[in-house]
Write an enzyme that holds these catalytic residues in place. Structure first.
Site, PDB file in Angstrom:
ATOM      1  N   GLY A 169      -2.651   5.067 -12.419  1.00 20.83           N
ATOM      2  CA  GLY A 169      -1.633   5.957 -11.869  1.00 20.83           C
ATOM      3  C   GLY A 169      -0.251   5.529 -12.329  1.00 20.83           C
ATOM      4  O   GLY A 169       0.750   5.722 -11.635  1.00 20.83           O
ATOM      5  N   SER A 201       1.767   6.669 -14.407  1.00 18.98           N
ATOM      6  CA  SER A 201       2.765   7.713 -14.671  1.00 18.98           C
ATOM      7  C   SER A 201       3.293   8.329 -13.384  1.00 18.98           C
ATOM      8  O   SER A 201       4.160   9.191 -13.424  1.00 18.98           O
ATOM      9  CB  SER A 201       2.156   8.823 -15.544  1.00 18.98           C
ATOM     10  N   ASP A 260       0.143  -3.153   2.909  1.00 20.73           N
ATOM     11  CA  ASP A 260       0.861  -2.482   3.992  1.00 20.73           C
ATOM     12  C   ASP A 260       2.302  -2.928   3.820  1.00 20.73           C
ATOM     13  O   ASP A 260       2.643  -4.076   4.119  1.00 20.73           O
ATOM     14  CB  ASP A 260       0.322  -2.900   5.361  1.00 20.73           C
ATOM     15  N   HIS A 261       3.160  -2.038   3.303  1.00 26.33           N
ATOM     16  CA  HIS A 261       4.480  -2.499   2.879  1.00 26.33           C
ATOM     17  C   HIS A 261       5.336  -3.005   4.043  1.00 26.33           C
ATOM     18  O   HIS A 261       6.284  -3.763   3.833  1.00 26.33           O
ATOM     19  CB  HIS A 261       5.225  -1.410   2.095  1.00 26.33           C
ATOM     20  N   HIS A 276       0.650   0.513  10.000  1.00 25.53           N
ATOM     21  CA  HIS A 276       1.924  -0.185  10.159  1.00 25.53           C
ATOM     22  C   HIS A 276       2.132  -0.700  11.583  1.00 25.53           C
ATOM     23  O   HIS A 276       2.437  -1.879  11.806  1.00 25.53           O
ATOM     24  CB  HIS A 276       3.092   0.737   9.802  1.00 25.53           C
TER      25      HIS A 276
END
Length: 480
Positions: free
Chosen positions: A13, A15, A178-179, A241
């Site tokens: 992925g 691009s 998990d940012h 989150h």
């Protein structure tokens, strides 16, 4: 000086929007910091028939808001290579393997591989299977598979996906991003607890009235209407989150500050979640969907692009979560997340009870850990910066500049991936418990037709979210 890391990144992925908006800027910051320097390369793959030169141009374009050093950006982009790719074609994986081996020799990358899934989740299993069957994994370096959320839509699909991945990669090689776990304040919670014994001791049902987690966003769904129609805020924010934030603040003290010890206490906590009965759902959880604002200028959710005119998908959820363990018995964890709230604010509010006075804490003291948008600049005690308060409850960090140079979340997490540190990633055992909890809510909501829209853009959400706390004699700490 940061220690240099070496690896070949294969970004499936490459691009896409995620890669250009998050991954390439994060890699560039690490390049400028010296974490990545001479011994790395990035292979971007996607269906588009791009050349290396065109791919590099898109990479440089994605960095233009970060820097005006054109020469530095172009030097960085020389480490990027592109290969058109069909995820179902075995020949394409063989070509990837050959290109990765060539670049490994060219950049002396130590046979280390990071396989990053920046693609639709339905392809995760297929790609992992081909990585394994076509022999892309190296024997002399590390192999690490990075998975973006959503990890399934429910427990059944998450289990199926995990089974597919585990055929190709053992659990210790899988990094589920998990940012929020990359944000500085969340990462510092264990250290804050460790360096403040009184505060850590006070984190129990003996001294805590309730804990609140808010992830509020001022924006609507923007261009993600199609995604939100399949997700909703319950799956998009609460299952991952919010649950992980709760895990960081509510887990027992680990035996040591290692990934294994920390994940053990988090897994134990999530396994004690009091799963709701279907008839309890509507008393414990509230959902909402945003309308236009008071002036009629904002777009209502049902009028957003790629959204059904009669959509019943929630853009707001609030709930009362409880645990069936000795430490947190009868302590409510109030959670909420919503689009089109007055401000962007991510925070943890800990409300202590009268018994906290036995620890020398003023009764009904509230400690607030601000995650965003301040990036952890503030810890508040009763709404006042902890350094200016009269409480000695919190004494860390020592200066107000501590968080000023905090790394962006993806930057921090990529360092962890390269270092093999899994503390800030989600394990399968944790996901099983949180999906089991969320599934009951989702299934009950899907049986009913809500009265949407039920809150105006720019407000704190539906009134029922306030009632949720008022029934217990409580109220939200953050209230616009």
């Amino acid at each position: 000086m940061a220690k240099e890391k070496s690896a070949i990144f294969i970004i499936f992925g490459g691009s896409g929007d995620l890669a250009h908006r998050k991954l390439y800027p994060a890699l560039y910051r690490l390049y400028k910091a010296g974490v990545l320097k001479d011994h790395f390369a990035v292979i971007g793959t996607a269906r588009r028939p791009w050349s290396d030169d065109y791919f590099r141009e898109t990479v440089v374009t994605s960095l233009e808001n970060l820097d005006d050093d054109k020469q530095k950006m172009e030097e960085f982009a020389k480490h990027f290579f592109y290969q058109s790719h069909n995820v179902n074609d075995s020949k394409h994986y063989i070509a990837l393997k050959e290109l990765a081996a060539k670049l490994d020799d060219q950049f002396s990358a130590g046979h280390n591989r990071v396989y990053y899934m920046a693609i639709a989740p339905r392809f995760f299993g297929t790609v992992a299977e081909h990585i394994n069957s076509e022999g892309l994994k190296t024997k002399n370096g590390f192999n690490r598979l990075v998975i973006e959320k959503p990890f399934g839509r429910d427990l059944a699909s998450a289990s199926e996906l995990n089974n597919d991945l585990s055929k190709a990669f053992p659990e210790e090689e899988i990094y589920r991003i998990d940012h929020y776990l990359g944000k500085k304040m969340i990462q510092e919670i264990p250290n804050i607890r460790l360096k403040n014994p009184k505060f850590d001791k006070a984190l129990s049902g003996k001294y805590v009235s309730n804990i609140q987690v808010t992830l509020g966003e001022s924006l609507g769904v923007e261009d993600r209407g199609g995604y939100y129609e399949t997700s909703g805020v319950l799956r998009d924010m609460v299952q991952n989150h919010i649950m992980q934030i709760i895990g960081s603040i509510a887990m027992d003290k680990p035996d040591e500050m290692t990934a294994e010890s920390i994940h053990k206490v988090k897994t134990d906590l999530f396994s004690s979640l009091k799963v709701l009965d279907p008839e309890e759902v509507n008393r414990a959880f509230v959902r909402g969907q945003y309308d236009t604002d008071r002036l009629g200028k904002q777009t209502a959710y049902r009028d957003e692009e790629n959204v059904d005119d009669n959509s019943n998908i929630e853009t707001y959820a609030a709930g009362k979560i409880e645990f069936d363990d000795e430490r947190w018995a009868n302590v409510p964890f109030y959670v909420r997340s919503g689009k089109r709230m007055p401000d962007k604010s991510s925070r943890i509010d800990i409300v202590f009870n009268d018994q906290a006075s036995k620890l020398g804490i003023n009764p009904n003291t509230t400690v607030s850990l601000l995650i965003e948008p301040e990036n952890g600049h503030s810890i508040l005690v009763n709404g006042i910066d902890y350094q200016d308060s009269n409480q000695d409850l919190i004494k860390f960090p020592e200066d107000k500049t501590y968080f000023d140079d905090a790394r962006e979340a993806y930057e921090s997490l990529i360092i962890d991936i390269l270092s093999g540190d899994r503390i800030h990633f989600t394990l399968w055992d944790e996901l099983q418990s949180t999906w089991k909890y969320i599934d009951v809510i989702r299934e009950q909501w899907d049986l009913e037709t809500p009265k949407f829209p039920n809150y105006l853009s720019g407000t704190m959400g539906p009134e029922a979210a306030d009632t949720l706390l008022e029934r217990d004699g409580n109220s939200w700490v953050w209230d616009d």
